[in-house]
Write a protein that holds these residues in place. Structure first.
Motif, mmCIF file in Angstrom:
data_model
loop_
_atom_site.group_PDB
_atom_site.id
_atom_site.type_symbol
_atom_site.label_atom_id
_atom_site.label_comp_id
_atom_site.label_asym_id
_atom_site.label_seq_id
_atom_site.Cartn_x
_atom_site.Cartn_y
_atom_site.Cartn_z
ATOM 1 N N SER A 142 0.742 -1.240 0.188
ATOM 2 C CA SER A 142 -0.011 0.012 -0.304
ATOM 3 C C SER A 142 0.435 1.524 -0.418
ATOM 4 N N ARG B 134 -10.841 -16.031 -6.416
ATOM 5 C CA ARG B 134 -9.656 -15.153 -6.946
ATOM 6 C C ARG B 134 -11.026 -14.153 -6.721
ATOM 7 N N GLY C 148 -3.884 -3.885 -7.475
ATOM 8 C CA GLY C 148 -4.031 -2.326 -7.574
ATOM 9 C C GLY C 148 -4.605 -1.495 -6.861
ATOM 10 N N GLY C 149 -3.959 -1.635 -5.343
ATOM 11 C CA GLY C 149 -4.788 -0.810 -4.055
ATOM 12 C C GLY C 149 -5.558 -1.043 -3.180
ATOM 13 N N ASN D 293 -8.749 5.486 2.067
ATOM 14 C CA ASN D 293 -7.897 7.006 2.024
ATOM 15 C C ASN D 293 -8.299 7.728 1.262
#
Ligand SMILES: Cc1cc2nc3c(=O)[nH]c(=O)nc-3n(C[C@H](O)[C@H](O)[C@H](O)COP(=O)(O)OP(=O)(O)OC[C@H]3O[C@@H](n4cnc5c(N)ncnc54)[C@H](O)[C@@H]3O)c2cc1C
Ligand SMILES: Cc1cc2nc3c(=O)[nH]c(=O)nc-3n(C[C@H](O)[C@H](O)[C@H](O)COP(=O)(O)OP(=O)(O)OC[C@H]3O[C@@H](n4cnc5c(N)ncnc54)[C@H](O)[C@@H]3O)c2cc1C
Lengths: 376, 398
Positions: free
Chosen positions: B147, B370, B378-379, B386
């Motif tokens: 992250s 999955r 991808g974050g 946030n």
């Protein structure tokens, strides 16, 4: 059709935004409540709203309206939601107008629509008989030719309406879609008793008792026994416009909360720095974005009379009711102690969100209806 | 008005031509639903085509640049307008045509190359992405930088005409199948951590690159840890300016997030249909009422989300500000996708629990497992929240 507003719609919205904020803000609702105003809204302001085209927003130009359709009505309703403006828009300009447009005779339309659009005549729609919205549960009897007897609940603006539209059972069992007929009723007729209720959102609602109230064939709106066709359209119109109002309520409560999160300090920092509040606010932002999309799409679908419009109405009313509930609850919570005070406005938003959600089916009702319309 | 009418007519003509061309050129095998990983065509030097139809379909579409309909013609793209591209999508959906090519070159690197690449880089790399000749992987995450991506340590040292890269990346999707990597490396060692990052491209066959596969809970092993031991990277492979890679990295991430967020809206059998089949109706309602409620809520949210994707596209087309919508779409879309998978498992009961390596049947359990990665890759969802709090809501200190 794209999911963006046209230039005309944007202009209409901006005018509505300015007007509602200046002439019908939250402070006006507070005053109406504190004064126990006998009307429940300002007749002068409603007259001005009519001049802005609000009362005739759904009325075609041939009947002296502005014909701005459901998208137009929704744009007004969202501003009403943001300002908690007390107006008879829903009862008269949406429900009654939809009933007349869908079922009215040429004579009914000619006499009533221009007067409604001008803000001079108020109509109320009296159908629900259960505490929870149950559209076909119509037990109001119609005997002989014709006398109506029964009890109608939660009639919006019922106590100040010049005319009532009443659903009655003309055949079939209570609960059946067939056998319902809509009648125009004079509230001053013998046998009509109207009791205004004081509601949590300080808006107008009445219980109407009918005892052998005489009506004639000329008072029928739509087809005898087939009133449900009109009834469905009226309720869907009301639900869609209420969804837009709930969107406005949610947006405004959310924005006020964000402002508070940026200002209020505890523990030596702004409370908006706390991640537990940030994440809830960010989640709420996403939910409100979804409501924006479904409300606009639903209003467009009603304007275009798309066959799947009713499914979209369920989606809009369920989602808007639920998200407005979360937004206003979070608003009170994140304001801490001050959010609980009457002096502070945020509580008004939570009250209105609850009342608007309960009107014409809440998220539970519409989730069930959505599933049914989808074949499960 | 008449200009509008004209363009409507042109668009209709385009639709007719497109449909005719697709009907004539899309092999019947390529109009079947995608069942497993092997049905997806990733291209690359070592591309394994499941059958000849897959190869032909890629070649035909690539010739027209329709693997990337909106990219400029000059680099081999389709050069279509947004409206034409939408028509193409609609017509492909109507004929159930599979995407001819799926790749990180298309969904991630391409947009960044078009925006930040120099002429030489664009004409070198983009046509190969369009034709599926080179398969790319993404070298962002590291064992110590997930992250907090900007704390990455893989370094590139200046050796005159080239860099020397050392370090390791992790969770590199298809690291062992890719031909080239786009990679974030540290080139600045003082000051703010974001300001010492550069964006480089290099061949995975370069000496010193090794990968070791990592197996997922779903049984697949689509990603690797990737090691760089004195890898020589020519300086011309630097994308954008030195130490300015963070801006490119973030730009690329918005495309990645849109792609991941959009996965939940792909055409699959509606959950309610599956439920009717497995559970049955009683008096017109799904017989298990508590499950029915959750399914209905899910389907409503999914429809609301799909409408929001449409609205965001329409707003962008109209030139309206849409804010940091990619984070919202990523967050909400992936959480929805997980909800769909959870409900699918409930609806399919013991059948859904079957877990093997046969590729012919529906791999529901593997699919369910999955989807858990969707809100991480991808974050993560928390990182998206946030970003929304900071960039959209402008909350303090976020
Ligand atoms: C009906 C009622 C009766 C009460 N009776 C009494 C009484 O008898 N005696 C008395 O002394 N007090 C009383 N209180 C006050 C009560 O204890 C406070 O309202 C409460 O402690 C919250 O403080 P606040 O209102 O200043 O909100 P704030 O502290 O300003 O909080 C605002 C919001 O920020 C959040 N927040 C604050 N800090 C953090 C953090 N670190 N992390 C995450 N979120 C945070 C809060 O949870 C809240 O949602 C009463 C309040 C009410 C509503
Ligand atoms: C299937 C899959 C494919 C992937 N493919 C690639 C790829 O091709 N290339 C690549 O470079 N990477 C890839 N990744 C890596 C992915 O981007 C990272 O896993 C992701 O960014 C999270 O980093 P992390 O795993 O180190 O978790 P951490 O950052 O350690 O997070 C652990 C937990 O802490 C939470 N957390 C962390 N920071 C905060 C914060 N500030 N506030 C609140 N919560 C926080 C996270 O949300 C998470 O829940 C892939 C990952 C997966 C699962």
């Amino acid at each position: 059709m794209t999911l963006v507003l046209t230039d005309d719609q944007l202009m209409f919205r901006d005018a509505a935004k300015r007007f509602a904020a200046e002439r019908a803000p939250v402070s006006q609702l507070r005053k109406l409540r504190d004064d126990v105003d006998p009307v429940g809204f300002s007749r002068d302001v409603w007259k001005e709203m009519a001049e802005m085209g609000w009362a005739g927003v759904l009325v075609p130009e041939e009947f002296s309206g502005v014909g701005f359709g459901f998208v137009g009505a929704g744009l007004i309703a969202a501003e009403i939601g943001r300002n908690l403006s007390s107006t008879p828009l829903l009862s008269s300009a949406v429900l009654a107008v939809t009933a007349l447009l869908r079922g009215g005779t040429q004579a009914q339309k000619e006499t009533l629509l221009p007067a409604i659009a001008g803000g001079d005549l108020l109509l109320a729609f009296a159908s629900d008989e259960c505490v929870r919205h149950t559209p076909y549960h119509v037990a109001t009897r119609c005997t002989g030719k014709y006398k109506l007897s029964g009890r109608k609940l939660h009639v919006l603006d019922g106590h100040i309406a010049d005319r009532l539209i009443v659903s009655a059972r003309t055949s079939g069992d209570i609960g059946a879609r067939d056998g319902i007929t809509l009648f125009l009723v004079d509230p001053k007729a013998n046998g009509v008793t109207i009791t205004r209720s004081s509601m949590v959102d300080s808006r107008n609602s009445a219980t109407i008792d009918l005892r052998d109230v005489p009506v004639t064939d000329a008072d029928v709106i739509g087809t005898f026994d087939k009133g449900a066709i009109v009834l469905d359209a009226v309720f869907d119109a009301g639900r869609a416009v209420l969804s837009a109002e709930l969107l406005g309520v949610a947006e405004e409560a959310f924005e006020r909360t964000l402002t508070y999160l940026r200002e209020r300090e505890q523990f030596g920092v702004k409370i908006g720095t706390f991640q537990s509040l940030q994440h809830r606010a960010a989640h709420l932002f996403c939910e409100i974005e979804l409501v924006r999309s479904v409300v606009l799409r639903t209003l467009q679908a009603l304007d275009a009379q798309e066959p799947t419009a009713s499914s979209l109405v369920c989606l809009a009313k369920a989602k808007a009711s639920d998200v407005a509930r979360i937004a206003t609850n979070e608003a009170v919570q994140m304001h801490g102690g001050i959010g609980m005070t009457d002096e502070f406005d945020i509580g008004f938003f939570m009250k209105r969100a609850r009342a608007a959600a309960e009107t014409f089916g809440d998220q539970y009702y519409h989730t069930d209806r959505f599933a049914q319309l989808s074949g499960y | 008005m008449s200009a509008q009418l004209n363009s409507d007519q042109t668009l209709e003509a385009f639709r007719r031509d497109t449909r005719a061309w697709l009907e004539a050129n899309c092999p019947p095998e390529m109009r079947q639903p995608v069942v497993d990983e092997y049905d997806i065509c990733w291209g690359g030097r070592r591309a394994k085509f499941k059958n000849d139809a897959q190869r032909v379909w890629l070649q035909k579409m690539a010739e027209r640049g329709w693997t990337v309909p909106e990219w400029p013609k000059q680099y081999g793209g389709g050069g279509l307008s947004k409206d034409e591209a939408r028509v193409l999508r609609e017509e492909m959906a109507a004929l159930k045509c599979r995407p001819p090519l799926t790749s990180f070159g298309i969904s991630m690197l391409g947009p960044a190359l078009l925006k930040y690449g120099n002429e030489k880089q664009k004409s070198e790399h983009i046509p190969k992405i369009v034709r599926g000749e080179i398969r790319w992987c993404q070298g962002y995450s590291e064992p110590g930088a997930g992250s907090d991506l900007a704390s990455l340590k893989t370094r590139a040292d200046d050796h005159g005409d080239h860099f020397v890269v050392n370090g390791s990346k992790i969770w590199t999707s298809y690291g062992d199948k890719a031909d080239w990597i786009f990679c974030l490396v540290r080139t600045g060692f003082t000051g703010k951590k974001q300001e010492g990052i550069s964006f480089v491209l290099f061949d995975m066959e370069s000496p010193g690159v090794t990968t070791s596969p990592i197996r997922l809970i779903s049984g697949y092993s689509p990603f690797t840890q990737t090691f760089f031991d004195n890898v020589k990277v020519p300086k011309e492979n630097l994308l954008g300016e030195l130490n300015k890679g963070w801006t490119i990295a973030k730009y690329l991430l918005t495309h990645e997030r849109n792609m991941i967020g959009g996965m939940g809206t792909q055409r699959v059998t509606p959950l309610s249909q599956l439920a009717i089949k497995n559970i049955g109706l009683a008096a017109g309602r799904l017989a298990e009422t508590a499950l029915r409620t959750d399914i209905a809520r899910f389907e409503m949210d999914a429809l609301a989300f799909a409408l929001t994707m449409n609205r965001v596209t329409d707003e962008a087309k109209a030139g309206n500000e849409t804010g940091a919508m990619s984070s919202m779409l990523k967050y909400y879309g992936t959480e929805l996708n997980k909800r769909r998978a959870e409900l699918t498992m409930s609806v399919t009961g013991s059948e859904g629990l079957k877990f093997g390596d046969s590729h012919s049947e529906e791999q529901l359990a593997a699919m369910w497992l999955r989807t858990k990665a969707n809100s991480i890759e991808g974050g993560t969802s928390e990182i998206q929240l946030n970003i929304i709090a900071k960039n959209v809501l402008r909350l303090p200190g976020a």
